[in-house]
Design a protein around this motif. Structure first.
Motif, short mmCIF file in Angstrom:
data_model
loop_
_atom_site.label_atom_id
_atom_site.label_comp_id
_atom_site.label_asym_id
_atom_site.label_seq_id
_atom_site.Cartn_x
_atom_site.Cartn_y
_atom_site.Cartn_z
N GLN A 102 -31.34 -49.81 -85.35
CA GLN A 102 -30.20 -50.70 -85.13
C GLN A 102 -30.65 -51.99 -84.44
OE1 GLN A 102 -26.71 -50.28 -85.88
NE2 GLN A 102 -26.68 -52.45 -85.26
N VAL A 103 -30.21 -53.11 -85.00
CA VAL A 103 -30.40 -54.42 -84.38
C VAL A 103 -29.01 -55.00 -84.12
CG1 VAL A 103 -31.23 -56.78 -84.72
CG2 VAL A 103 -32.63 -54.83 -85.43
N THR A 104 -28.76 -55.33 -82.88
CA THR A 104 -27.48 -55.93 -82.51
C THR A 104 -27.74 -57.26 -81.82
OG1 THR A 104 -26.50 -53.74 -82.22
CG2 THR A 104 -25.35 -55.61 -81.23
N ASP A 109 -27.08 -61.29 -88.11
CA ASP A 109 -28.25 -60.46 -88.38
C ASP A 109 -28.04 -59.03 -87.89
OD1 ASP A 109 -30.26 -63.28 -87.45
OD2 ASP A 109 -29.89 -62.54 -89.48
N THR A 110 -26.94 -58.78 -87.22
CA THR A 110 -26.64 -57.44 -86.73
C THR A 110 -26.51 -56.47 -87.91
OG1 THR A 110 -25.53 -58.24 -84.74
CG2 THR A 110 -24.93 -56.03 -85.53
N ALA A 111 -27.28 -55.41 -87.86
CA ALA A 111 -27.31 -54.44 -88.96
C ALA A 111 -28.26 -53.30 -88.58
CB ALA A 111 -27.79 -55.09 -90.25
N VAL A 112 -28.23 -52.27 -89.40
CA VAL A 112 -29.29 -51.27 -89.35
C VAL A 112 -30.38 -51.73 -90.30
CG1 VAL A 112 -29.92 -48.86 -89.73
CG2 VAL A 112 -27.66 -49.43 -88.81
N TYR A 113 -31.60 -51.76 -89.81
CA TYR A 113 -32.73 -52.23 -90.61
C TYR A 113 -33.56 -51.04 -91.06
CZ TYR A 113 -31.77 -57.08 -89.49
OH TYR A 113 -31.18 -58.33 -89.40
#
Length: 111
Positions: free
Chosen positions: A106-108, A89-93
């Motif tokens: 950013q979600v890491t 699910d790590t990505a820029v949302y």
């Protein structure tokens, strides 16, 4: 002119939760379908979740049962509650409506 501002990203361990928020500066928010997209490094941007003015929701298969999109029309906000997060699910949302995009958050997901 529509402006979208996301917040709520960060670093979380696998299995954890985050709630993303998107504030929309629009005249009549209730008219707009609101989307959450994400883009991982080296990947195409993909639709994660969508909520229509009549509150119909749609989700990518990869997040069904884990993510929930919602909206507060009075506050002109849209949210993405993300549970049981995985490293993938790590990505820029990004928040999106029509041809307008937010700047991304950013979600890491990592231990």
């Amino acid at each position: 002119q529509v402006q979208l501002v996301e917040s709520g990203g960060g670093l979380v361990q696998p299995g954890g939760s985050l709630r993303l928020s998107c504030a929309a500066s629009v005249t009549i928010f209730t008219f707009y379908t609101m989307d959450w997209y994400r883009q991982a490094p080296g990947q195409q941007r993909e639709l994660v979740a969508q909520i229509t003015p009549d509150l119909t929701t749609n989700y990518a298969d990869s997040v069904k049962g884990r993510f929930t999109i919602s909206r507060d029309n009075a506050k002109k906000m849209v949210y993405l509650q993300m549970n049981s997060l995985k490293p993938e699910d790590t990505a820029v949302y990004y928040c999106r409506t029509g041809d307008r995009w937010g700047q991304g958050t950013q979600v890491t997901v990592s231990s």
